[in-house]
Design a protein around this motif. Structure first.
Motif, mmCIF file in Angstrom:
data_model
loop_
_atom_site.group_PDB
_atom_site.id
_atom_site.type_symbol
_atom_site.label_atom_id
_atom_site.label_comp_id
_atom_site.label_asym_id
_atom_site.label_seq_id
_atom_site.Cartn_x
_atom_site.Cartn_y
_atom_site.Cartn_z
ATOM 1 N N VAL A 94 -2.089 14.018 -8.568
ATOM 2 C CA VAL A 94 -1.557 14.125 -7.204
ATOM 3 C C VAL A 94 -0.043 14.058 -7.267
ATOM 4 O O VAL A 94 0.530 13.424 -8.157
ATOM 5 N N GLU A 95 0.617 14.718 -6.314
ATOM 6 C CA GLU A 95 2.080 14.754 -6.315
ATOM 7 C C GLU A 95 2.705 13.740 -5.374
ATOM 8 O O GLU A 95 3.774 13.199 -5.647
ATOM 9 N N SER A 96 2.065 13.487 -4.243
ATOM 10 C CA SER A 96 2.596 12.510 -3.295
ATOM 11 C C SER A 96 1.441 11.961 -2.455
ATOM 12 O O SER A 96 0.449 12.653 -2.230
ATOM 13 N N VAL A 97 1.603 10.738 -1.996
ATOM 14 C CA VAL A 97 0.562 10.071 -1.212
ATOM 15 C C VAL A 97 1.218 9.311 -0.075
ATOM 16 O O VAL A 97 2.114 8.488 -0.308
ATOM 17 N N GLN A 98 0.781 9.572 1.143
ATOM 18 C CA GLN A 98 1.358 8.891 2.303
ATOM 19 C C GLN A 98 1.000 7.411 2.287
ATOM 20 O O GLN A 98 -0.159 7.034 2.140
ATOM 21 N N GLY A 99 2.022 6.572 2.416
ATOM 22 C CA GLY A 99 1.798 5.135 2.515
ATOM 23 C C GLY A 99 1.551 4.432 1.201
ATOM 24 O O GLY A 99 1.199 3.250 1.180
ATOM 25 N N LEU A 100 1.741 5.131 0.087
ATOM 26 C CA LEU A 100 1.488 4.526 -1.217
ATOM 27 C C LEU A 100 2.636 4.854 -2.161
ATOM 28 O O LEU A 100 3.021 6.018 -2.306
ATOM 29 N N ASP A 101 3.180 3.813 -2.785
ATOM 30 C CA ASP A 101 4.219 4.000 -3.796
ATOM 31 C C ASP A 101 3.525 4.485 -5.065
ATOM 32 O O ASP A 101 2.961 3.698 -5.824
ATOM 33 N N LEU A 102 3.550 5.796 -5.277
ATOM 34 C CA LEU A 102 2.768 6.389 -6.359
ATOM 35 C C LEU A 102 3.238 5.925 -7.736
ATOM 36 O O LEU A 102 2.418 5.654 -8.620
ATOM 37 N N LYS A 103 4.553 5.821 -7.910
ATOM 38 C CA LYS A 103 5.064 5.360 -9.197
ATOM 39 C C LYS A 103 4.607 3.931 -9.478
ATOM 40 O O LYS A 103 4.173 3.603 -10.585
ATOM 41 N N GLY A 104 4.704 3.072 -8.450
ATOM 42 C CA GLY A 104 4.243 1.702 -8.604
ATOM 43 C C GLY A 104 2.748 1.626 -8.838
ATOM 44 O O GLY A 104 2.262 0.790 -9.614
ATOM 45 N N TRP A 106 0.811 3.872 -10.362
ATOM 46 C CA TRP A 106 0.480 4.232 -11.747
ATOM 47 C C TRP A 106 1.024 3.216 -12.738
ATOM 48 O O TRP A 106 0.393 2.953 -13.771
ATOM 49 N N TYR A 107 2.171 2.622 -12.433
ATOM 50 C CA TYR A 107 2.684 1.563 -13.308
ATOM 51 C C TYR A 107 1.674 0.427 -13.398
ATOM 52 O O TYR A 107 1.360 -0.078 -14.477
ATOM 53 N N ASP A 108 1.137 0.035 -12.244
ATOM 54 C CA ASP A 108 0.150 -1.040 -12.194
ATOM 55 C C ASP A 108 -1.129 -0.635 -12.928
ATOM 56 O O ASP A 108 -1.717 -1.431 -13.660
ATOM 57 N N SER A 109 -1.547 0.620 -12.765
ATOM 58 C CA SER A 109 -2.758 1.110 -13.436
ATOM 59 C C SER A 109 -2.582 1.097 -14.948
ATOM 60 O O SER A 109 -3.496 0.715 -15.692
ATOM 61 N N PHE A 110 -1.399 1.505 -15.412
ATOM 62 C CA PHE A 110 -1.129 1.498 -16.853
ATOM 63 C C PHE A 110 -1.086 0.081 -17.395
ATOM 64 O O PHE A 110 -1.545 -0.181 -18.510
ATOM 65 N N ALA A 111 -0.506 -0.827 -16.622
ATOM 66 C CA ALA A 111 -0.451 -2.217 -17.065
ATOM 67 C C ALA A 111 -1.860 -2.775 -17.258
ATOM 68 O O ALA A 111 -2.162 -3.425 -18.267
ATOM 69 N N VAL A 112 -2.743 -2.518 -16.284
ATOM 70 C CA VAL A 112 -4.132 -2.968 -16.395
ATOM 71 C C VAL A 112 -4.826 -2.278 -17.567
ATOM 72 O O VAL A 112 -5.592 -2.901 -18.316
ATOM 73 N N ALA A 113 -4.542 -0.987 -17.760
ATOM 74 C CA ALA A 113 -5.154 -0.239 -18.861
ATOM 75 C C ALA A 113 -4.751 -0.809 -20.217
ATOM 76 O O ALA A 113 -5.585 -0.977 -21.118
ATOM 77 N N GLU A 114 -3.459 -1.103 -20.380
ATOM 78 C CA GLU A 114 -2.980 -1.665 -21.647
ATOM 79 C C GLU A 114 -3.611 -3.035 -21.904
ATOM 80 O O GLU A 114 -4.018 -3.355 -23.026
ATOM 81 N N LEU A 115 -3.699 -3.840 -20.853
ATOM 82 C CA LEU A 115 -4.313 -5.167 -20.995
ATOM 83 C C LEU A 115 -5.809 -5.047 -21.288
ATOM 84 O O LEU A 115 -6.353 -5.802 -22.102
ATOM 85 N N ALA A 116 -6.478 -4.106 -20.626
ATOM 86 C CA ALA A 116 -7.911 -3.906 -20.862
ATOM 87 C C ALA A 116 -8.158 -3.465 -22.303
ATOM 88 O O ALA A 116 -9.114 -3.907 -22.954
ATOM 89 N N GLN A 117 -7.293 -2.587 -22.812
ATOM 90 C CA GLN A 117 -7.434 -2.141 -24.203
ATOM 91 C C GLN A 117 -7.200 -3.301 -25.165
ATOM 92 O O GLN A 117 -7.923 -3.456 -26.158
ATOM 93 N N TRP A 118 -6.192 -4.114 -24.877
ATOM 94 C CA TRP A 118 -5.908 -5.292 -25.698
ATOM 95 C C TRP A 118 -7.110 -6.242 -25.716
ATOM 96 O O TRP A 118 -7.506 -6.746 -26.768
#
Length: 276
Positions: A94-104, A106-118
């Motif tokens: 997705v390119e943009s989402v109303q009412g959602l900080d998209l960069k934040g 995905w940053y949060d999703s990656f953080a959870v992903a890295e921790l889940a992998q660990w």
């Protein structure tokens, strides 16, 4: 409202590349053909550029620059290539989402992903690459709600911000389901492995409906716990004292020491900057 109402708005669903969906289907197939995957990646310009950028980053620490996608793919190997392609595919869905900080988001999703992998590397009950993928998509239902019903999603978010209740209660009252339920439904629509959808649905409350709880859901629960602790800058001892020990045990992880907790709290989330 029914979850199907969200899924019927096909023009608003995240646009995940076919190569990503095929890779996720192959997650549990140790005999997946590397050459076929490599060819598909090479023909997707956006993903190819992300893979090259990742290979040449400090994250992989190579001593020289790599300019060929074929060489980059060979260096990464099957497992890391899967991670790169899946991460890139979702970030670009997705390119943009109303009412959602998209960069934040995905940053949060990656953080959870890295921790889940660990965490996945510390148990025999979960594949760590599958745990990474589960982390990437653990909050996909929230993204879906913002895409399909942005005003309602923003209203729910504002109620949570004002402290009017937990997300679980507010979503259930406003929608009749949670965004975790919606996430599972979307993953089912995409024909993801069933265990990924189940983990997304149950990770907030792994003991609520499943006995015994699913190990992957427990891994996600712990990854989200650690991520919240990092976000709120909690002291290491406080984090260790608050560990949900029943969830740790159900995930098949031996008790986490203070050193383990310290390592988790200091994981580098550089991959989010590389892939976004």
């Amino acid at each position: 409202m029914q979850i199907s109402t969200l899924l019927k708005q096909t023009d608003k669903l995240p646009n995940v590349p076919d190569v990503v969906l095929e890779l996720i289907e192959a997650l549990k197939n140790p005999d997946v053909h590397f050459s076929v995957i490599a060819e598909k990646v090479a023909h997707d310009q956006t993903i190819s550029l992300k893979v090259l950028r990742a290979v040449n980053s400090a994250y992989f620490g190579l001593s020289r620059k790599v300019y060929s996608i074929d060489e980059a793919i060979a260096i990464l190997g099957t497992n890391k290539l899967k991670t790169m392609v899946i991460a890139s595919g979702f970030v670009n869905s997705v390119e943009s989402v109303q009412g959602l900080d998209l960069k934040g988001f995905w940053y949060d999703s990656f953080a959870v992903a890295e921790l889940a992998q660990w965490l996945g590397k510390r148990t025999s009950l979960v594949d760590d690459d599958e745990a990474f993928t589960a982390g990437i998509v653990h909050n996909i239902g929230r993204l879906l709600l913002h895409l399909a019903e942005s005003e309602l999603a923003i209203s729910i978010q504002e109620q949570i911000r004002q402290g009017k209740g937990s997300r679980f209660r507010i979503e259930t009252e406003a929608l009749g389901f949670t965004t975790q339920d919606a996430g599972k439904a979307l993953l089912d629509l995409w024909k993801f492995p069933p265990e990924l959808g189940e983990a997304v649905k149950h990770h907030k409350r792994p003991f609520a409906e499943q006995q015994p709880p699913q190990p992957l859901a427990c891994i996600l629960n712990l990854a989200c716990y650690f991520n919240a602790c990092i976000r709120n800058e909690r002291e290491m001892e406080t984090v260790h004292e608050g560990l949900p020990l029943a969830v740790v045990k159900a995930a098949g992880i031996t008790p986490l020491t203070l050193d383990d907790v310290d390592q988790a709290l200091n994981l580098d989330n550089e991959l989010s900057y590389i892939m976004y």
